[in-house]
Motif scaffolding. Structure first.
Motif: not given
Length: 610
Positions: A340-347, A539-542, A596-603, A605-610
């Motif tokens: 699982v990987s993600f970043d979280l920003f202030a606010g 995470i399968v979609e973010i 090993l999961r690969q992600f496709r960028e839909v738009s 910052g919008h990523l989905v596992a393939v």
């Protein structure tokens, strides 16, 4: 007893007729009425919903009908007529025959209704043998038929299994099978889906609809979820503080509700898809539970600062070994969290969503190091959390705090709320006892409570107030990140709205970052900047909230969104009939290699596992 017309316009006697029901409890030597002058009918094959928040009297009404209240401390007045018999006049031995035969009840929490010492097959068979003259072999065959009817996979092989081997959704199916064992004319369902994930809730609602169509059973459905009411109810009774404030056809209640409390309750319900035109979280309308009126909060500018993340999670893994045999050899592993990987920003609010068992709560606990991660990296303000010693961890927990689902279990019943809020401040030696008292007064004011409440104990507060106290305690150390783990899922709609609005206000005034863990998709859509969907530990979609909700790409995301009840009575006869399969098991063999999961960028910052 009144008569009604069925869908063909024919006059029919109601299965249940409740007339001027008043239920009182003995309090300080006096009878105190908690349900006053309630009247309604349930026709053959009809579903009537009793809706209201905690304390409205809806569950007391259902227990009064079943005559399950303690006779020494409760008093039931009025008439409760079931199939032509007045239940209030029946002696207890006759009433025992009515329960199960003529009327059956499904409760909110199936695990408290099932005996953990007996198999589910034995418990359903017992219900059959108590009310019917049949052999054990016939009872077993009928039990398996009932289990198959409620969509329990491999019903015959699960007859001899114990309740703890079943998931929450499957246990609720067992309770429905038990309730239907003697083919009752009336089924009372008291919050039967509140504790369930959204997809399992959808399956249970569809199951009740299907069984009702097949057997012509009448249903009295008790709930506070207006989306569920819209999906299942022909008619609705709205209760407020023990009084019946409005009754009518469900479509009329939703589209032309006359009482201000009915309208306020509906306006506070989050509706999936209502955020399309908004690019940031939106506060909920607030229901005043004293007057039943609704007000719209003032929106404020957003405060997300995207210069550097305050929380960075990279390839986080948590696995639990399953020992087998005498020497505890590892026979398998629960892959609770995988890469699982993600970043979280202030606010910012990032929501982790998914069903029970998907790994979202384990992710939150691993970030806090309440459980030790197997591998991966967690950084707070650029500092590595995984490699910290005990002293460094104490300092880190000033920056990251957690709010749990059950506020009562989170508070020490022997400590006043003032002591509970001040405890982390004093433990970290951030000030004197006098400064701690001043901080408590300030924090209680911040969360909408009075400073003089500091001397009270947790049991003296409502659920929503206790959650506010937990938020105040989390703020005592001036954190940058708050992990909110199902922090509003157990609250009524109006209290949920107040707590979420408070969190959004605090986020903007203090620039807090929230990791919001939830399975309530309609709430998530309302409060999130970004959303991450978890399935089987991954995470399968973010992506941005608008992208994930407006253009879902992963099959699991689509399934989650499709299962959300929509508060629209025009959709009442739709049946999803999703498969009865629950979330697949995350248990793997010891030598299992994670692909090993690969992600496709839909738009952007919008990523989905393939």
């Amino acid at each position: 007893m009144s008569v009604q017309e069925n869908s063909l316009g024919q006059t029919v006697d109601p299965v249940l007729s409740v007339q001027k029901l008043t239920t009182s409890f003995m309090v300080d030597g006096k009878w105190k009425p908690v349900v006053r002058d309630i009247s309604f009918d349930v026709a053959p094959g009809e579903t009537v919903a009793i809706v209201g928040e905690s304390g409205s009297g809806k569950s007391v009404t259902s227990l009064s009908i079943m005559r399950l209240l303690p006779p020494d401390t409760s008093r039931i007045e009025g008439r409760i007529v079931l199939n032509g018999r007045n239940l209030t006049d029946l002696p207890e031995d006759k009433m025992r025959q009515v329960r199960g035969n003529d009327v059956a009840m499904i409760f909110q929490e199936p695990m408290t209704s099932l005996n953990p010492l007996f198999t589910i097959g034995d418990q359903i068979s017992e219900a059959l043998l108590c009310h019917n003259a049949m052999s054990f072999a016939d009872a077993r065959a009928e039990t398996i038929r009932l289990l198959e009817k409620v969509r329990i996979p491999s019903a015959a092989s699960r007859f001899d299994e114990y309740p703890h081997r079943f998931s929450g959704g499957m246990r609720q199916r067992v309770m429905i099978a038990m309730a239907l064992a003697s083919r009752p004319k009336l089924l009372i369902a008291d919050e039967p889906t509140t504790a369930l994930d959204v997809t399992i809730q959808g399956q249970i609602l569809d199951l009740i609809k299907m069984l009702q169509d097949e057997q012509g059973t009448s249903v009295l459905f008790i709930t506070h979820d207006m989306g569920v009411v819209a999906e299942v109810a022909d008619r609705t009774v709205v209760m407020f503080r023990g009084d019946q404030v409005e009754t009518g056809a469900t479509a009329d209640i939703f589209h032309r509700g006359k009482h201000h409390y009915t309208r306020a309750l509906l306006s506070a319900v989050p509706v999936l898809g209502s955020m399309e035109q908004y690019d940031r979280p939106l506060r909920f309308p607030i229901v005043n539970t004293s007057t039943g009126e609704c007000t719209l909060p003032v929106e404020k500018p957003d405060t997300v600062v995207r210069d550097r993340p305050v929380l960075q999670v990279k390839n986080l893994v948590k696995r639990f070994d399953i020992p087998t045999g005498l020497f505890g050899r590892v026979g398998g592993r629960v892959h609770a969290v995988e890469n699982v990987s993600f970043d979280l920003f202030a606010g910012e609010t990032l929501s982790l969503v998914g069903e029970s068992g998907c790994g979202k709560s384990t992710t939150g606990r691993a970030i806090m190091r309440l459980i030790e991660p197997t591998s991966g990296a967690v950084k707070i303000d650029g500092k590595d959390v995984i490699g910290m010693d005990k002293h460094e961890m104490r300092q880190m927990r000033k920056s990251v705090q957690m709010i749990f689902q059950d506020p009562f279990a989170s508070l020490n019943p022997r400590m006043t709320v003032g002591q509970a809020i001040a405890e982390p401040y004093l433990e970290h030696r951030m000030g004197t006892a006098k400064q701690g008292r001043e901080l408590v007064a300030d924090l209680l004011s911040k969360v909408g409570l009075s400073p003089d409440m500091a001397s009270r104990y947790p049991h003296e507060f409502s659920g929503g107030q206790r959650q506010r106290i937990c938020i105040a305690r989390a703020l005592a150390l001036e954190p940058k990140v708050i992990v909110a783990d199902e922090s509003v899922s157990a609250l009524d709609v109006s209290v949920k709205a107040q707590v979420i609005n408070l969190m959004l206000d605090l986020q903007q005034s203090l620039n807090l970052a929230f990791l919001f863990i939830s399975h309530d998709m309609a709430v998530v859509e309302r409060v999130s900047h970004r959303v991450a969907v978890m399935y089987l530990g991954e995470i399968v979609e973010i992506g941005p909230r608008a992208a994930v909700f407006g253009n879902p790409q992963h099959d699991y995301t689509k399934r989650l969104l499709a299962a959300v009840p929509i508060p629209d009575p025009d959709r009442r006869h739709e049946k999803r009939m999703s498969a009865a399969d629950e979330l697949k098991s995350p248990i793997r063999a010891p030598d299992y290699q994670v692909p090993l999961r690969q992600f496709r960028e839909v738009s952007g910052g919008h990523l989905v596992a393939v």
